[in-house]
Design a protein around this motif. Structure first.
Motif, PDB file in Angstrom:
ATOM      1  N   LEU A  64       0.827  -1.208   0.000  1.00 30.71           N
ATOM      2  CA  LEU A  64       0.000   0.000   0.000  1.00 30.71           C
ATOM      3  C   LEU A  64       0.859   1.255   0.000  1.00 30.71           C
ATOM      4  O   LEU A  64       0.503   2.256  -0.620  1.00 30.71           O
ATOM      5  CB  LEU A  64      -0.964  -0.004   1.183  1.00 30.71           C
ATOM      6  N   ALA A  65       1.998   1.213   0.680  1.00 29.65           N
ATOM      7  CA  ALA A  65       2.905   2.375   0.680  1.00 29.65           C
ATOM      8  C   ALA A  65       3.425   2.635  -0.722  1.00 29.65           C
ATOM      9  O   ALA A  65       3.566   3.792  -1.131  1.00 29.65           O
ATOM     10  CB  ALA A  65       4.071   2.141   1.634  1.00 29.65           C
ATOM     11  N   GLY A  66       3.705   1.579  -1.457  1.00 30.45           N
ATOM     12  CA  GLY A  66       4.175   1.740  -2.828  1.00 30.45           C
ATOM     13  C   GLY A  66       3.121   2.344  -3.723  1.00 30.45           C
ATOM     14  O   GLY A  66       3.408   3.197  -4.566  1.00 30.45           O
ATOM     15  N   GLU A  67       1.891   1.918  -3.538  1.00 31.81           N
ATOM     16  CA  GLU A  67       0.797   2.444  -4.352  1.00 31.81           C
ATOM     17  C   GLU A  67       0.512   3.905  -4.023  1.00 31.81           C
ATOM     18  O   GLU A  67       0.106   4.672  -4.877  1.00 31.81           O
ATOM     19  CB  GLU A  67      -0.448   1.585  -4.159  1.00 31.81           C
ATOM     20  N   GLU A  68       0.713   4.273  -2.781  1.00 28.92           N
ATOM     21  CA  GLU A  68       0.448   5.638  -2.345  1.00 28.92           C
ATOM     22  C   GLU A  68       1.674   6.535  -2.431  1.00 28.92           C
ATOM     23  O   GLU A  68       1.584   7.733  -2.238  1.00 28.92           O
ATOM     24  CB  GLU A  68      -0.075   5.633  -0.898  1.00 28.92           C
ATOM     25  N   GLY A  69       2.844   5.943  -2.675  1.00 28.29           N
ATOM     26  CA  GLY A  69       4.074   6.729  -2.703  1.00 28.29           C
ATOM     27  C   GLY A  69       4.369   7.366  -1.352  1.00 28.29           C
ATOM     28  O   GLY A  69       4.714   8.536  -1.271  1.00 28.29           O
ATOM     29  N   ASP A  70       4.229   6.565  -0.288  1.00 29.70           N
ATOM     30  CA  ASP A  70       4.332   7.074   1.077  1.00 29.70           C
ATOM     31  C   ASP A  70       5.751   6.931   1.623  1.00 29.70           C
ATOM     32  O   ASP A  70       6.144   5.849   2.071  1.00 29.70           O
ATOM     33  CB  ASP A  70       3.345   6.322   1.964  1.00 29.70           C
ATOM     34  N   PRO A  71       6.545   8.013   1.622  1.00 29.32           N
ATOM     35  CA  PRO A  71       7.924   7.923   2.111  1.00 29.32           C
ATOM     36  C   PRO A  71       8.030   7.628   3.610  1.00 29.32           C
ATOM     37  O   PRO A  71       9.000   7.030   4.054  1.00 29.32           O
ATOM     38  CB  PRO A  71       8.527   9.287   1.778  1.00 29.32           C
ATOM     39  N   ALA A  72       7.036   8.020   4.394  1.00 31.33           N
ATOM     40  CA  ALA A  72       7.086   7.745   5.830  1.00 31.33           C
ATOM     41  C   ALA A  72       7.028   6.242   6.093  1.00 31.33           C
ATOM     42  O   ALA A  72       7.736   5.722   6.971  1.00 31.33           O
ATOM     43  CB  ALA A  72       5.941   8.455   6.551  1.00 31.33           C
ATOM     44  N   THR A  73       6.214   5.534   5.337  1.00 31.72           N
ATOM     45  CA  THR A  73       6.132   4.085   5.512  1.00 31.72           C
ATOM     46  C   THR A  73       7.398   3.408   5.021  1.00 31.72           C
ATOM     47  O   THR A  73       7.853   2.429   5.609  1.00 31.72           O
ATOM     48  CB  THR A  73       4.892   3.514   4.804  1.00 31.72           C
ATOM     49  N   VAL A  74       7.993   3.926   3.966  1.00 31.20           N
ATOM     50  CA  VAL A  74       9.266   3.386   3.490  1.00 31.20           C
ATOM     51  C   VAL A  74      10.305   3.482   4.602  1.00 31.20           C
ATOM     52  O   VAL A  74      11.035   2.521   4.880  1.00 31.20           O
ATOM     53  CB  VAL A  74       9.742   4.112   2.209  1.00 31.20           C
ATOM     54  N   GLU A  75      10.358   4.611   5.269  1.00 28.13           N
ATOM     55  CA  GLU A  75      11.299   4.784   6.376  1.00 28.13           C
ATOM     56  C   GLU A  75      10.933   3.877   7.551  1.00 28.13           C
ATOM     57  O   GLU A  75      11.812   3.312   8.206  1.00 28.13           O
ATOM     58  CB  GLU A  75      11.354   6.247   6.822  1.00 28.13           C
ATOM     59  N   GLN A  76       9.649   3.723   7.812  1.00 28.35           N
ATOM     60  CA  GLN A  76       9.206   2.841   8.885  1.00 28.35           C
ATOM     61  C   GLN A  76       9.649   1.396   8.603  1.00 28.35           C
ATOM     62  O   GLN A  76      10.130   0.701   9.505  1.00 28.35           O
ATOM     63  CB  GLN A  76       7.688   2.904   9.028  1.00 28.35           C
ATOM     64  N   LEU A  77       9.506   0.953   7.366  1.00 34.08           N
ATOM     65  CA  LEU A  77       9.945  -0.399   7.007  1.00 34.08           C
ATOM     66  C   LEU A  77      11.446  -0.564   7.221  1.00 34.08           C
ATOM     67  O   LEU A  77      11.903  -1.601   7.701  1.00 34.08           O
ATOM     68  CB  LEU A  77       9.563  -0.706   5.558  1.00 34.08           C
ATOM     69  N   ARG A  78      12.205   0.465   6.890  1.00 36.61           N
ATOM     70  CA  ARG A  78      13.652   0.417   7.108  1.00 36.61           C
ATOM     71  C   ARG A  78      13.955   0.275   8.600  1.00 36.61           C
ATOM     72  O   ARG A  78      14.793  -0.517   8.998  1.00 36.61           O
ATOM     73  CB  ARG A  78      14.330   1.681   6.570  1.00 36.61           C
TER      74      ARG A  78
END
Length: 163
Positions: A64-78
């Motif tokens: 869902l983060a990829g579909e929304e282009g959500d950088p906060a979730t990308v950082e959260q996953l990291r």
């Protein structure tokens, strides 16, 4: 479509782990706009005890983060894959989701995690995860190993550039 999302979010709290796993997969795969689904997935992840379901929740959050282009979730996953206090199933799933969302090469730190965490036991445990079953696509290897091989050797899989 919001009624469907509400039903799927409701199913994230089902007693049966397989139902929760399917609901997470459906939320990530079927919704044109996730609405409140990411929050519902996060809420469920915070209290989920089943490792396969946790992996499904993390991968759904990533998709869902990829579909929304959500950088906060990308950082959260990291942060999740870097955190040694998180369960291994969460760390490896977060690493897979993060790798799908970034164009960075695999970091040495991540390689070390994957080399140590991806055991025969973990690959067998995560075999039912729908994203990993999809990756198998007729290959006899476990889907987790297939995914990692493709991510670590993208030049050997030119079709990946289409995604």
């Amino acid at each position: 479509m919001s009624e469907d999302a509400d039903l799927l979010c409701f199913l994230l709290d089902d007693r049966e782990a397989a139902v929760r796993q399917a609901a997470a997969y459906a939320l990530a795969a079927a919704l044109p706009s996730p609405g409140h689904a990411p929050a519902a997935l996060d809420t469920r992840l915070a209290r989920e005890e089943d490792p396969v379901t946790r992996a499904c929740l993390v991968l759904a959050i990533g998709q869902l983060a990829g579909e929304e282009g959500d950088p906060a979730t990308v950082e959260q996953l990291r942060e999740w894959w870097r955190c040694p206090d998180r369960p291994t199933d969460v760390r490896v799933s977060a690493a897979l989701a993060w790798l799908c969302l970034v164009e960075d090469p695999i970091l040495t730190e991540l390689d070390v995690l994957l080399d140590s965490a991806v055991t025969d036991e973990l690959t067998a445990l995560l075999a039912p995860v729908p994203w990993l079953r999809d990756a198998q696509d007729g290959v006899k290897d476990n889907g987790l190993l297939v995914c990692l091989n493709q991510m670590r050797n993208p030049d050997d899989f030119p079709w990946l550039a289409e995604f």
